[in-house]
Design a protein around this motif. Structure first.
Motif, PDB file in Angstrom:
ATOM      1  N   VAL A 211      14.915   5.679  38.665  1.00 38.44           N
ATOM      2  CA  VAL A 211      15.533   6.986  38.438  1.00 38.44           C
ATOM      3  C   VAL A 211      15.284   7.457  37.008  1.00 38.44           C
ATOM      4  O   VAL A 211      14.981   8.632  36.756  1.00 38.44           O
ATOM      5  CB  VAL A 211      17.047   6.928  38.744  1.00 38.44           C
ATOM      6  N   ASP A 212      15.402   6.525  36.049  1.00 36.94           N
ATOM      7  CA  ASP A 212      15.137   6.901  34.669  1.00 36.94           C
ATOM      8  C   ASP A 212      13.698   7.366  34.476  1.00 36.94           C
ATOM      9  O   ASP A 212      13.417   8.349  33.790  1.00 36.94           O
ATOM     10  CB  ASP A 212      15.445   5.705  33.767  1.00 36.94           C
TER      11      ASP A 212
ATOM     12  N   ARG B 128       9.794  11.838  33.940  1.00 41.04           N
ATOM     13  CA  ARG B 128       8.600  12.467  34.493  1.00 41.04           C
ATOM     14  C   ARG B 128       8.854  13.930  34.861  1.00 41.04           C
ATOM     15  O   ARG B 128       8.032  14.815  34.583  1.00 41.04           O
ATOM     16  CB  ARG B 128       8.147  11.693  35.742  1.00 41.04           C
ATOM     17  N   VAL B 129      10.007  14.214  35.456  1.00 40.31           N
ATOM     18  CA  VAL B 129      10.348  15.597  35.816  1.00 40.31           C
ATOM     19  C   VAL B 129      10.498  16.458  34.574  1.00 40.31           C
ATOM     20  O   VAL B 129      10.060  17.620  34.532  1.00 40.31           O
ATOM     21  CB  VAL B 129      11.650  15.621  36.660  1.00 40.31           C
TER      22      VAL B 129
ATOM     23  N   ASP C  56       8.982  16.017  31.663  1.00 41.49           N
ATOM     24  CA  ASP C  56       7.635  16.275  31.144  1.00 41.49           C
ATOM     25  C   ASP C  56       6.921  17.337  31.960  1.00 41.49           C
ATOM     26  O   ASP C  56       6.228  18.218  31.416  1.00 41.49           O
ATOM     27  CB  ASP C  56       6.828  14.979  31.132  1.00 41.49           C
ATOM     28  N   LEU C  57       7.071  17.256  33.293  1.00 46.55           N
ATOM     29  CA  LEU C  57       6.421  18.249  34.160  1.00 46.55           C
ATOM     30  C   LEU C  57       6.996  19.647  33.929  1.00 46.55           C
ATOM     31  O   LEU C  57       6.259  20.637  33.945  1.00 46.55           O
ATOM     32  CB  LEU C  57       6.579  17.847  35.628  1.00 46.55           C
ATOM     33  N   MET C  58       8.309  19.744  33.722  1.00 48.48           N
ATOM     34  CA  MET C  58       8.917  21.055  33.479  1.00 48.48           C
ATOM     35  C   MET C  58       8.419  21.646  32.168  1.00 48.48           C
ATOM     36  O   MET C  58       8.113  22.848  32.086  1.00 48.48           O
ATOM     37  CB  MET C  58      10.445  20.935  33.457  1.00 48.48           C
ATOM     38  N   GLU C  59       8.295  20.809  31.105  1.00 48.16           N
ATOM     39  CA  GLU C  59       7.789  21.321  29.835  1.00 48.16           C
ATOM     40  C   GLU C  59       6.338  21.758  29.963  1.00 48.16           C
ATOM     41  O   GLU C  59       5.934  22.801  29.425  1.00 48.16           O
ATOM     42  CB  GLU C  59       7.919  20.239  28.756  1.00 48.16           C
TER      43      GLU C  59
END
Length: 604
Positions: free
Chosen positions: A368-369, A374-375, A377-380
């Protein structure tokens, strides 16, 4: 044998522990749910009983008040009829005795006709006049009566004290010659001679049937054993369904005209609700036994409270068990699914968990961490890509307008207009071409005052073609001011506002615009004035103190507005510079631009 005894002892201990755990759960249930529920029920019962009793009492008061208003409106109609008759000069002419008998007979006929026309109203059963025999010739005992017939009436003295004002009698029984006995109440007033007020001509009475009172009161829906009656200002009961009470003195003689009172009578607690009947200065009274009202509200409150608490408790327990079942079942399925997927497919950057690290939950925590990081980083990355894409779109839109292509196209249109002898169109195209050239200005943010004044001149010439013979303009500039620099598109929005919101909103839509630029020491000052409609000083001050949407007039409007131009100058030059507005209604407006005087050569 020993093993069997050991198993039985173990089972007994397990059973005892189960019983102890059950008792603990029951005790916790009683302390946490049952006891608070009982306390809530008691508080709810007391509060709801009080609130419900107040609401029921308030509702009955409004119902009683509405009945008083309805009855007052019916009596107002009768009073208006009495006033109309009272103001009729023919009434007094026919009560003034004439000489010959024939004339006196005619006077009596006219009086009867006048009274019969009044009693055609639905709420008036009879219109009567009581007068001295010397005033008219004969009495028909239907509408005309001798004044002595009233000498035994208990309210005659009150009518005389009213001095011509209306007095309402209580309900009494009258025996008509043609209709027989009837229960009525009367609108009575004394008639005095119009030229000699000391002389009494008679008494005017408009009789109203008791039915208009009984019909309104009978429609009221009040609890059982309640009683409604009507009393006058002195506290005498003048109407009640129990006729034995009429004429007796009420216990609320000194009570206010409107309100809710509590009192006791013969050991019975009563609610007394009062409502005024303003037309007759009476009061409508409702007596309700407090016990009946309390029992009714208490029963409603008790059943609603029990049902509410029981429903809340049952729904709470069901909801808790259902939610727990769903949550536990869902968590179990998801944990197993995640662990199975991780073990079979693996996760990038993760190693197989070790037993001393917490097992499956430790692995799930690490996964989960990793997923959260990862999410993020993907959003940025998606945000940066979106911003780059938007900048590329803006550059593409800007690149779509080729100034050279635009100038060549306008030049072609201009030659076509000249070849067809369309001089006005050619002039408009040339002005538009100059406007675009001066507006774009090769992408510069600052221009010289001369170019900005030229842009204003071109804009006003275009508007003169649009609104011919409606305004004139003059542009003047000192030589020292023409070489100073100014932020691009500073002057044009102000000139546009002067035309569209000053002159075009004038009554005749005509006027003059003046633009003057000068240098005062280290400052540059440009004044734009018009003799248009003007505005209040407070509105003029607010134009620079708050952001406003650009006004639109006849399809045009400024894309900046005075507020934005002022803020832009303050941002570029400092807070001591900017715009000032001076205006009065009907005298026009003057907008002054103050900037630091900087020559064009110093910016190159």
């Amino acid at each position: 044998m020993k093993s069997v005894l050991r198993k039985r002892r173990s089972r007994a201990l397990d059973l005892w522990e189960g019983i102890v755990a059950a008792r603990r759960w029951m005790l916790a249930y009683g302390l946490l749910i049952l006891l608070p529920a009982c306390i809530m029920l008691f508080v709810y019962y007391e509060q709801s009983s009080r609130i419900l009793q107040e609401e029921v009492t308030r509702t009955m008061k409004q119902t009683l008040k509405q009945a008083g208003i309805n009855l007052s409106s019916r009596l107002d109609y009768v009073q208006n009829s009495s006033n109309s008759l009272f103001m009729n000069h023919k009434l007094y002419e026919n009560l003034d005795p004439a000489g010959p008998i024939v004339d006196r007979i005619d006077q009596s006929k006219e009086l009867r006709n006048l009274l019969e026309s009044v009693q055609t109203a639905p709420d008036i059963v009879r219109a009567r006049i009581f007068t001295d025999p010397e005033n008219i010739y004969g009495f028909d005992l239907l509408n005309l009566f001798p004044l002595d017939n009233l000498k035994d009436r208990p309210w005659l003295q009150a009518v005389g004290d009213a001095g011509g004002s209306i007095f309402w009698t209580g309900i009494y029984e009258e025996n008509y010659l043609d209709l027989g006995p009837a229960r009525i109440l009367s609108c009575v007033r004394i008639l005095r001679h119009p030229r000699n007020f000391d002389r009494t001509l008679g008494v005017l009475m408009l009789d109203v049937p008791e039915k208009i009172v009984s019909d309104i009161i009978s429609e009221l829906d009040f609890p059982a054993h309640s009683r409604v009656y009507m009393m006058d200002r002195g506290g005498t009961i003048i109407y009640s369904a129990d006729r034995s009470l009429i004429g007796t003195q009420a216990a609320l003689a000194s009570a206010p005209d409107e309100g809710i009172l509590e009192r006791s009578e013969d050991g019975v607690d009563l609610f007394e609700l009062l409502a005024p009947i303003k037309a007759a200065d009476w009061r409508l009274v409702l007596e309700v036994p407090k016990t009946g009202l309390t029992h009714r509200t208490a029963a409603l409150s008790q059943w609603s409270g029990v049902a509410t608490i029981a429903g809340m408790t049952v729904m709470f327990l069901i909801l808790v068990f259902v939610l727990l079942a769903f949550v536990i079942n869902g968590m179990n399925r998801r944990i197993k699914s995640v662990v199975r997927t991780i073990r079979t497919e693996g996760v990038e950057g993760l190693e197989e968990p070790r037993a001393d690290k917490g097992g499956d939950f430790y692995l799930l925590e690490r996964v989960v961490d990793h997923l959260v990081r990862r999410v993020r980083d993907l959003m940025e990355e998606a945000y940066r890509s979106k911003m780059l894409e938007r900048e590329a779109e803006l550059r593409a839109l800007q690149a779509q307008i080729n100034p050279h292509f635009l100038y060549n196209t306008l030049d072609t249109i201009n030659w076509l207009a000249i070849s067809r002898d369309a001089g006005d169109i050619s002039h408009m195209i040339e002005s538009l071409s100059d406007y675009f050239r001066l507006s774009l200005n090769k992408g510069k943010d600052h221009v010289c005052v001369a170019d900005e004044l030229e842009l204003a001149r071109v804009y006003l010439e275009i508007q003169q073609s649009r609104f011919p013979s409606t305004f004139a303009f003059a542009i003047e500039a000192e030589p020292e001011a023409r070489g100073c620099v100014i932020p691009k598109l500073t002057l044009q929005p102000i000139v546009e506002n002067a035309l569209l919101h000053g002159i075009r909103k004038n009554k005749h839509k005509t006027g003059n615009i003046s633009v003057r630029a000068r240098r005062c020491g280290d400052e540059l000052e440009i004044a734009v004035s018009d003799d248009g409609i003007g505005m209040e000083e407070r509105l003029a001050a607010s134009l620079l103190s708050e952001s406003r949407a650009a006004l639109r007039t006849e399809g045009g409007g400024s894309s900046y507005g005075l507020y934005n131009v002022n803020e832009r100058i303050k941002l570029l030059a400092g807070c001591e510079y900017g715009l000032s507005v001076r205006s009065r209604p009907g005298e026009g407006t003057v907008v002054t631009i103050r900037l630091k005087a900087v020559q064009e050569l110093s910016t190159q």
